[in-house]
Design a protein around this motif. Sequence first.
Motif, PDB file in Angstrom:
ATOM      1  N   VAL A  60      81.315 -35.121  10.857  1.00 46.34           N
ATOM      2  CA  VAL A  60      81.427 -33.967   9.964  1.00 46.34           C
ATOM      3  C   VAL A  60      80.996 -34.405   8.573  1.00 46.34           C
ATOM      4  O   VAL A  60      81.549 -35.355   8.012  1.00 46.34           O
ATOM      5  CB  VAL A  60      82.874 -33.422   9.933  1.00 46.34           C
ATOM      6  N   GLN A  61      79.989 -33.734   8.013  1.00 47.09           N
ATOM      7  CA  GLN A  61      79.450 -34.091   6.697  1.00 47.09           C
ATOM      8  C   GLN A  61      79.340 -32.856   5.822  1.00 47.09           C
ATOM      9  O   GLN A  61      79.066 -31.765   6.309  1.00 47.09           O
ATOM     10  CB  GLN A  61      78.059 -34.723   6.831  1.00 47.09           C
ATOM     11  N   ARG A 150      78.082 -29.816   7.985  1.00 41.78           N
ATOM     12  CA  ARG A 150      77.306 -30.145   9.174  1.00 41.78           C
ATOM     13  C   ARG A 150      78.217 -30.817  10.207  1.00 41.78           C
ATOM     14  O   ARG A 150      78.898 -31.790   9.890  1.00 41.78           O
ATOM     15  CB  ARG A 150      76.133 -31.057   8.834  1.00 41.78           C
ATOM     16  N   VAL A 151      78.199 -30.274  11.418  1.00 37.53           N
ATOM     17  CA  VAL A 151      79.025 -30.822  12.495  1.00 37.53           C
ATOM     18  C   VAL A 151      78.108 -31.237  13.644  1.00 37.53           C
ATOM     19  O   VAL A 151      77.277 -30.445  14.106  1.00 37.53           O
ATOM     20  CB  VAL A 151      80.061 -29.791  12.992  1.00 37.53           C
ATOM     21  N   LYS A 152      78.273 -32.483  14.078  1.00 38.41           N
ATOM     22  CA  LYS A 152      77.449 -33.003  15.172  1.00 38.41           C
ATOM     23  C   LYS A 152      78.343 -33.700  16.187  1.00 38.41           C
ATOM     24  O   LYS A 152      79.221 -34.480  15.816  1.00 38.41           O
ATOM     25  CB  LYS A 152      76.392 -33.974  14.651  1.00 38.41           C
ATOM     26  N   VAL A 153      78.093 -33.409  17.466  1.00 40.96           N
ATOM     27  CA  VAL A 153      78.799 -34.083  18.554  1.00 40.96           C
ATOM     28  C   VAL A 153      77.749 -34.791  19.403  1.00 40.96           C
ATOM     29  O   VAL A 153      76.808 -34.160  19.893  1.00 40.96           O
ATOM     30  CB  VAL A 153      79.607 -33.095  19.423  1.00 40.96           C
ATOM     31  N   GLU A 154      77.920 -36.100  19.578  1.00 47.30           N
ATOM     32  CA  GLU A 154      76.969 -36.902  20.343  1.00 47.30           C
ATOM     33  C   GLU A 154      77.663 -37.559  21.533  1.00 47.30           C
ATOM     34  O   GLU A 154      78.752 -38.121  21.376  1.00 47.30           O
ATOM     35  CB  GLU A 154      76.340 -37.982  19.474  1.00 47.30           C
ATOM     36  N   LYS A 155      77.054 -37.472  22.678  1.00 48.78           N
ATOM     37  CA  LYS A 155      77.503 -38.198  23.864  1.00 48.78           C
ATOM     38  C   LYS A 155      76.757 -39.529  23.887  1.00 48.78           C
ATOM     39  O   LYS A 155      75.530 -39.568  23.855  1.00 48.78           O
ATOM     40  CB  LYS A 155      77.200 -37.394  25.131  1.00 48.78           C
ATOM     41  N   VAL A 156      77.488 -40.626  23.929  1.00 41.98           N
ATOM     42  CA  VAL A 156      76.885 -41.940  23.763  1.00 41.98           C
ATOM     43  C   VAL A 156      76.386 -42.527  25.081  1.00 41.98           C
ATOM     44  O   VAL A 156      75.299 -43.099  25.147  1.00 41.98           O
ATOM     45  CB  VAL A 156      77.890 -42.895  23.086  1.00 41.98           C
ATOM     46  N   ASN A 157      77.175 -42.409  26.133  1.00 42.46           N
ATOM     47  CA  ASN A 157      76.850 -43.060  27.413  1.00 42.46           C
ATOM     48  C   ASN A 157      76.504 -42.039  28.491  1.00 42.46           C
ATOM     49  O   ASN A 157      77.081 -40.951  28.526  1.00 42.46           O
ATOM     50  CB  ASN A 157      78.046 -43.902  27.880  1.00 42.46           C
ATOM     51  N   PRO A 158      75.580 -42.359  29.404  1.00 40.15           N
ATOM     52  CA  PRO A 158      74.821 -43.622  29.510  1.00 40.15           C
ATOM     53  C   PRO A 158      73.637 -43.694  28.559  1.00 40.15           C
ATOM     54  O   PRO A 158      72.995 -44.722  28.418  1.00 40.15           O
ATOM     55  CB  PRO A 158      74.348 -43.609  30.963  1.00 40.15           C
ATOM     56  N   ARG A 159      73.323 -42.568  27.869  1.00 41.70           N
ATOM     57  CA  ARG A 159      72.285 -42.564  26.850  1.00 41.70           C
ATOM     58  C   ARG A 159      72.689 -41.577  25.769  1.00 41.70           C
ATOM     59  O   ARG A 159      73.487 -40.663  26.010  1.00 41.70           O
ATOM     60  CB  ARG A 159      70.921 -42.161  27.456  1.00 41.70           C
ATOM     61  N   LEU A 160      72.144 -41.748  24.585  1.00 37.77           N
ATOM     62  CA  LEU A 160      72.516 -40.894  23.460  1.00 37.77           C
ATOM     63  C   LEU A 160      72.009 -39.475  23.682  1.00 37.77           C
ATOM     64  O   LEU A 160      70.830 -39.253  23.968  1.00 37.77           O
ATOM     65  CB  LEU A 160      71.938 -41.452  22.160  1.00 37.77           C
ATOM     66  N   GLN A 161      72.922 -38.520  23.568  1.00 38.10           N
ATOM     67  CA  GLN A 161      72.591 -37.118  23.785  1.00 38.10           C
ATOM     68  C   GLN A 161      73.360 -36.276  22.772  1.00 38.10           C
ATOM     69  O   GLN A 161      74.580 -36.411  22.630  1.00 38.10           O
ATOM     70  CB  GLN A 161      72.973 -36.703  25.210  1.00 38.10           C
ATOM     71  N   VAL A 162      72.651 -35.395  22.059  1.00 41.05           N
ATOM     72  CA  VAL A 162      73.304 -34.498  21.113  1.00 41.05           C
ATOM     73  C   VAL A 162      73.853 -33.304  21.879  1.00 41.05           C
ATOM     74  O   VAL A 162      73.100 -32.519  22.455  1.00 41.05           O
ATOM     75  CB  VAL A 162      72.336 -34.044  20.007  1.00 41.05           C
ATOM     76  N   VAL A 163      75.165 -33.185  21.898  1.00 40.98           N
ATOM     77  CA  VAL A 163      75.833 -32.089  22.599  1.00 40.98           C
ATOM     78  C   VAL A 163      75.859 -30.835  21.743  1.00 40.98           C
ATOM     79  O   VAL A 163      75.681 -29.717  22.236  1.00 40.98           O
ATOM     80  CB  VAL A 163      77.267 -32.511  22.984  1.00 40.98           C
ATOM     81  N   TYR A 164      76.054 -31.027  20.428  1.00 36.27           N
ATOM     82  CA  TYR A 164      76.165 -29.878  19.520  1.00 36.27           C
ATOM     83  C   TYR A 164      75.758 -30.320  18.123  1.00 36.27           C
ATOM     84  O   TYR A 164      76.074 -31.429  17.683  1.00 36.27           O
ATOM     85  CB  TYR A 164      77.608 -29.359  19.507  1.00 36.27           C
ATOM     86  N   TYR A 165      75.059 -29.432  17.413  1.00 33.84           N
ATOM     87  CA  TYR A 165      74.717 -29.683  16.008  1.00 33.84           C
ATOM     88  C   TYR A 165      74.540 -28.348  15.312  1.00 33.84           C
ATOM     89  O   TYR A 165      73.764 -27.497  15.774  1.00 33.84           O
ATOM     90  CB  TYR A 165      73.438 -30.509  15.883  1.00 33.84           C
ATOM     91  N   SER A 166      75.279 -28.152  14.227  1.00 33.23           N
ATOM     92  CA  SER A 166      75.168 -26.892  13.497  1.00 33.23           C
ATOM     93  C   SER A 166      75.750 -27.073  12.099  1.00 33.23           C
ATOM     94  O   SER A 166      76.472 -28.031  11.824  1.00 33.23           O
ATOM     95  CB  SER A 166      75.901 -25.768  14.230  1.00 33.23           C
TER      96      SER A 166
END
Length: 214
Positions: A60-61, A150-166
Amino acid sequence: MEEFGLSVNSSDDGTFVPFTDILFNALLGLAVMVFVAFAMINPEAKTGIVDIKAEFIVTVQWPDNHPDDIDTYVEDPLGNLVWYHSRESGFLVLDRDDRGNYRDTLTVNGKVIQNPLNQETVTIRKVVPGEYIVNVFHYIANSADKVPVRVKVEKVNPRLQVVYYSTLELDHKGQELTAVRFTVADDGAVTDVNTRPKSLVQQVRKPGAGNALR
């Protein structure tokens, strides 16, 4: 020896060969001591390296140097909830309670250095299947302007994936918004990403919840 074209110096008293042996042994001993000395030197400590185990990262930024205080609330499927008063709960960890420009200065060698970054990060250390909720709360409004968050949710494993960004806009003290709700399946897949509102602030401030203000 003369039959092979080599002449023997009659003045050689036999000291040349022992001298070369002594010199060779001295050099060998010096090399061994240098090797031992380097081996005994402690390796330079690595600084600034943090090995964090995380499955999801919530960031969260809001604008640099902004005076307002924005808080992050995250709840997991088991009801564990992190916020500024409870920064570790279950497998959720809030790394820092950023309070806008409050206490954002450091004194180094007599010089005051300003840290402009406004950011809070929550790590989800282990996946628990079920729904996660991420809320932002406008705790203190020191300015009359809207605050883009700005809110960002990232799934780290097994690879980096942006779940949500807004980017959300908060415009008054006490405003709470649900940034995102998402469900994690048993196999780690993310489903049902939505923004249906649910108050987490009221949940921690209800009687018996152990709430506290700064």
